[in-house]
Design a protein around this motif. Sequence first.
Motif, PDB file in Angstrom:
ATOM      1  N   GLY A 130       0.969   5.193   0.502  1.00  0.00           N
ATOM      2  CA  GLY A 130       0.294   4.538   1.614  1.00  0.00           C
ATOM      3  C   GLY A 130      -0.858   3.624   1.267  1.00  0.00           C
ATOM      4  N   ASN A 131      -1.130   3.379  -0.017  1.00  0.00           N
ATOM      5  CA  ASN A 131      -2.200   2.454  -0.380  1.00  0.00           C
ATOM      6  C   ASN A 131      -1.801   1.000  -0.175  1.00  0.00           C
ATOM      7  OD1 ASN A 131      -3.986   4.459  -1.241  1.00  0.00           O
ATOM      8  ND2 ASN A 131      -3.108   4.497  -3.294  1.00  0.00           N
ATOM      9  N   MET A 132      -0.493   0.737  -0.262  1.00  0.00           N
ATOM     10  CA  MET A 132       0.023  -0.617  -0.160  1.00  0.00           C
ATOM     11  C   MET A 132       1.266  -0.614   0.714  1.00  0.00           C
ATOM     12  SD  MET A 132      -0.322  -1.810  -4.170  1.00  0.00           S
ATOM     13  CE  MET A 132       0.554  -3.358  -3.872  1.00  0.00           C
ATOM     14  N   SER A 133       1.771  -1.827   0.963  1.00  0.00           N
ATOM     15  CA  SER A 133       3.022  -2.015   1.668  1.00  0.00           C
ATOM     16  C   SER A 133       3.937  -2.830   0.761  1.00  0.00           C
ATOM     17  CB  SER A 133       2.781  -2.748   2.988  1.00  0.00           C
ATOM     18  OG  SER A 133       3.987  -2.873   3.718  1.00  0.00           O
ATOM     19  N   ILE A 134       5.225  -2.907   1.096  1.00  0.00           N
ATOM     20  CA  ILE A 134       6.134  -3.737   0.311  1.00  0.00           C
ATOM     21  C   ILE A 134       5.718  -5.203   0.416  1.00  0.00           C
ATOM     22  CG2 ILE A 134       8.515  -4.557   0.063  1.00  0.00           C
ATOM     23  CD1 ILE A 134       8.103  -1.739  -0.930  1.00  0.00           C
ATOM     24  N   VAL A 135       5.389  -5.650   1.630  1.00  0.00           N
ATOM     25  CA  VAL A 135       4.980  -7.040   1.853  1.00  0.00           C
ATOM     26  C   VAL A 135       3.537  -7.078   2.335  1.00  0.00           C
ATOM     27  CG1 VAL A 135       5.466  -9.178   3.104  1.00  0.00           C
ATOM     28  CG2 VAL A 135       7.351  -7.651   2.457  1.00  0.00           C
ATOM     29  N   GLN A 142       3.869   0.099  -8.813  1.00  0.00           N
ATOM     30  CA  GLN A 142       3.197  -0.062  -7.525  1.00  0.00           C
ATOM     31  C   GLN A 142       4.032   0.486  -6.375  1.00  0.00           C
ATOM     32  OE1 GLN A 142       1.946  -4.257  -7.348  1.00  0.00           O
ATOM     33  NE2 GLN A 142       1.688  -4.073  -9.557  1.00  0.00           N
ATOM     34  N   LEU A 143       5.308   0.751  -6.650  1.00  0.00           N
ATOM     35  CA  LEU A 143       6.124   1.420  -5.637  1.00  0.00           C
ATOM     36  C   LEU A 143       5.525   2.774  -5.266  1.00  0.00           C
ATOM     37  CD1 LEU A 143       9.660   0.581  -7.061  1.00  0.00           C
ATOM     38  CD2 LEU A 143       8.724  -0.237  -4.874  1.00  0.00           C
ATOM     39  N   THR A 183      -9.444  -2.336   8.714  1.00  0.00           N
ATOM     40  CA  THR A 183      -9.308  -2.987  10.006  1.00  0.00           C
ATOM     41  C   THR A 183      -7.844  -3.128  10.400  1.00  0.00           C
ATOM     42  OG1 THR A 183      -9.366  -5.154   8.925  1.00  0.00           O
ATOM     43  CG2 THR A 183     -11.453  -4.269   9.737  1.00  0.00           C
ATOM     44  N   TYR A 184      -6.945  -2.697   9.541  1.00  0.00           N
ATOM     45  CA  TYR A 184      -5.526  -2.831   9.813  1.00  0.00           C
ATOM     46  C   TYR A 184      -4.860  -1.472   9.664  1.00  0.00           C
ATOM     47  CZ  TYR A 184      -0.610  -4.033   9.098  1.00  0.00           C
ATOM     48  OH  TYR A 184       0.750  -4.093   9.183  1.00  0.00           O
ATOM     49  N   LYS A 185      -4.073  -1.099  10.646  1.00  0.00           N
ATOM     50  CA  LYS A 185      -3.318   0.150  10.596  1.00  0.00           C
ATOM     51  C   LYS A 185      -1.838  -0.193  10.578  1.00  0.00           C
ATOM     52  CE  LYS A 185      -2.717   4.637  12.824  1.00  0.00           C
ATOM     53  NZ  LYS A 185      -2.930   5.357  11.549  1.00  0.00           N
ATOM     54  N   THR A 186      -1.143   0.298   9.554  1.00  0.00           N
ATOM     55  CA  THR A 186       0.267  -0.023   9.401  1.00  0.00           C
ATOM     56  C   THR A 186       1.078   0.512  10.576  1.00  0.00           C
ATOM     57  OG1 THR A 186       0.019   0.171   7.006  1.00  0.00           O
ATOM     58  CG2 THR A 186       2.260   0.153   7.869  1.00  0.00           C
ATOM     59  N   PRO A 187       1.832  -0.346  11.257  1.00  0.00           N
ATOM     60  CA  PRO A 187       2.681   0.123  12.355  1.00  0.00           C
ATOM     61  C   PRO A 187       3.677   1.167  11.864  1.00  0.00           C
ATOM     62  CG  PRO A 187       2.521  -2.279  12.344  1.00  0.00           C
ATOM     63  CD  PRO A 187       1.904  -1.810  11.077  1.00  0.00           C
ATOM     64  N   PHE A 188       4.112   2.037  12.773  1.00  0.00           N
ATOM     65  CA  PHE A 188       5.010   3.124  12.397  1.00  0.00           C
ATOM     66  C   PHE A 188       6.295   2.598  11.743  1.00  0.00           C
ATOM     67  CE2 PHE A 188       8.654   5.823  13.410  1.00  0.00           C
ATOM     68  CZ  PHE A 188       8.267   7.005  12.795  1.00  0.00           C
ATOM     69  N   GLY A 189       6.883   1.551  12.323  1.00  0.00           N
ATOM     70  CA  GLY A 189       8.126   1.014  11.782  1.00  0.00           C
ATOM     71  C   GLY A 189       7.971   0.487  10.373  1.00  0.00           C
ATOM     72  N   LYS A 190       6.873  -0.224  10.128  1.00  0.00           N
ATOM     73  CA  LYS A 190       6.623  -0.784   8.803  1.00  0.00           C
ATOM     74  C   LYS A 190       6.372   0.326   7.796  1.00  0.00           C
ATOM     75  CE  LYS A 190       3.547  -4.084   6.437  1.00  0.00           C
ATOM     76  NZ  LYS A 190       4.609  -4.958   5.893  1.00  0.00           N
ATOM     77  N   ARG A 191       5.608   1.365   8.217  1.00  0.00           N
ATOM     78  CA  ARG A 191       5.318   2.481   7.314  1.00  0.00           C
ATOM     79  C   ARG A 191       6.587   3.261   6.994  1.00  0.00           C
ATOM     80  NH1 ARG A 191       3.689   4.150   3.048  1.00  0.00           N
ATOM     81  NH2 ARG A 191       3.034   6.315   2.873  1.00  0.00           N
ATOM     82  N   ALA A 192       7.424   3.471   8.002  1.00  0.00           N
ATOM     83  CA  ALA A 192       8.682   4.183   7.764  1.00  0.00           C
ATOM     84  C   ALA A 192       9.565   3.406   6.792  1.00  0.00           C
ATOM     85  CB  ALA A 192       9.410   4.393   9.094  1.00  0.00           C
ATOM     86  N   PHE A 193       9.616   2.083   6.962  1.00  0.00           N
ATOM     87  CA  PHE A 193      10.390   1.245   6.052  1.00  0.00           C
ATOM     88  C   PHE A 193       9.833   1.331   4.639  1.00  0.00           C
ATOM     89  CE2 PHE A 193      10.832  -2.806   3.804  1.00  0.00           C
ATOM     90  CZ  PHE A 193      12.220  -2.913   3.745  1.00  0.00           C
ATOM     91  N   ASP A 194       8.503   1.294   4.512  1.00  0.00           N
ATOM     92  CA  ASP A 194       7.864   1.366   3.195  1.00  0.00           C
ATOM     93  C   ASP A 194       8.214   2.670   2.476  1.00  0.00           C
ATOM     94  OD1 ASP A 194       6.669  -1.111   3.376  1.00  0.00           O
ATOM     95  OD2 ASP A 194       4.772  -0.331   4.169  1.00  0.00           O
ATOM     96  N   ILE A 195       8.125   3.786   3.203  1.00  0.00           N
ATOM     97  CA  ILE A 195       8.431   5.081   2.593  1.00  0.00           C
ATOM     98  C   ILE A 195       9.894   5.139   2.159  1.00  0.00           C
ATOM     99  CG2 ILE A 195       8.624   7.557   3.020  1.00  0.00           C
ATOM    100  CD1 ILE A 195       6.214   7.323   4.882  1.00  0.00           C
ATOM    101  N   PHE A 196      10.792   4.707   3.054  1.00  0.00           N
ATOM    102  CA  PHE A 196      12.222   4.743   2.738  1.00  0.00           C
ATOM    103  C   PHE A 196      12.538   3.838   1.554  1.00  0.00           C
ATOM    104  CE2 PHE A 196      16.413   2.754   3.245  1.00  0.00           C
ATOM    105  CZ  PHE A 196      17.224   3.878   3.164  1.00  0.00           C
TER     106      PHE A 196
END
Length: 402
Positions: free
Chosen positions: A317-322, A310-311, A146-159
């Motif tokens: 893309g299974n998780m986010s930093i926060v 977990q990094l 039910t939640y889709k990671t916003p582009f900015g948050k996903r880009a931050f997570d990958i970086f």
Amino acid sequence: MTDSTSSKSDQIISLLRFDAELYAELINSCNFEGRQIINFETDDDLINEWQSKNLNIVAIISKSDILGKYGVNLIESLHKKNLPAVPVILIGKHMDKNLRKIALSAGITDFFTRPVNFEHIEKRVNFLINNWADLKTNLKTKPITTYKTPFGKRAFDIFFSGLALLGLSPVFLVVYLWIKLESKGPAFYYSFRVGTGYRVFKFYKFRSMYVNADQRLKDLKHLNQYNIDAAANDKQTTVAADADSLCNDCLSYGKCQFPLYADKVRWCEKQYIDSRKTMVGSAFIKIKDDPRITKIGNVIRNLSIDELPQLWNVFIGNMSIVGNRPLPLYEAEKLTTDKYALRFAAPAGITGLWQVEKRGKGDMSEEERLMLDNTYAQNHSLATDLKLIFKTIPALLQKENV
């Protein structure tokens, strides 16, 4: 592809993870109108055989609970491989109205609780197969997440995760060697966790316990910090629960239902007996000065180094930093009520609100933890995430031997 006009003798009903006893009961009790029955050990075996041999599979009966590895997660695996939509029936133990909603939304066709009424299964499966061409046109499914990671948050997570994995590679090497030298067993393991929208995924960590940790757990349940207050009020109930054998609960399924995996090693993560008994206990478990933990395990837990793998979960893309911590299957099954389901609408993360707000204070109740998860789900934003990241470092340095 499945052809509704094909001969029934060419059609296959796929069983998934049936033990010998359940398989024999189904074969002896059910008449599937001449269709073939094939039992697969894993979903990978099923998918590989289906694709490589172009099997005419017309239904799948999986022995799994809804949030189990071969429940709603199976639907996602089939979709990813672009396999034909067929009826998927689950046989499990746990069901409530919210779990039912999750199952129907994901595309599970039906669910039967154990002990099984095979007459009902026979009628239902034959009906679904014989009428599937008409039924599937009206079948509406929607993604579990039910939640889709916003582009900015996903880009931050990958970086962030990519940079951290590269920079921390020497630490990974040192910890890996230390774990291997101190005790037998693999350095890494994974278990199945429930994250955003009740999505199930592989969750990676450094091993901090002895491989036979599960064998000692039943003798340590009375030390669970979340249950200490409840035990003081109801000692008799606690003693009764501790007397039950952990392994015997899994025997009803024929094998362990809550395994951890690493290379060819597998051990049990199950920390409670069946759900009816655990419903009156805590959804979480922590044991102070846990003797199951290795020496290096104590070090990497206190410094949260055991969480570093977990990094990789973040990077893919299974998780986010926060976000809210992803939960083991048996814990997530207890949190499907309207009061707690909100936490699964937020991203699954390595660090989050409850970790920085309460860690080290020693006074966090289970209810407080769950309410903080809900609070984050309702109010998370990029600004909030950045604040939590900066607060995480001092939280990690707090000493709490749990």
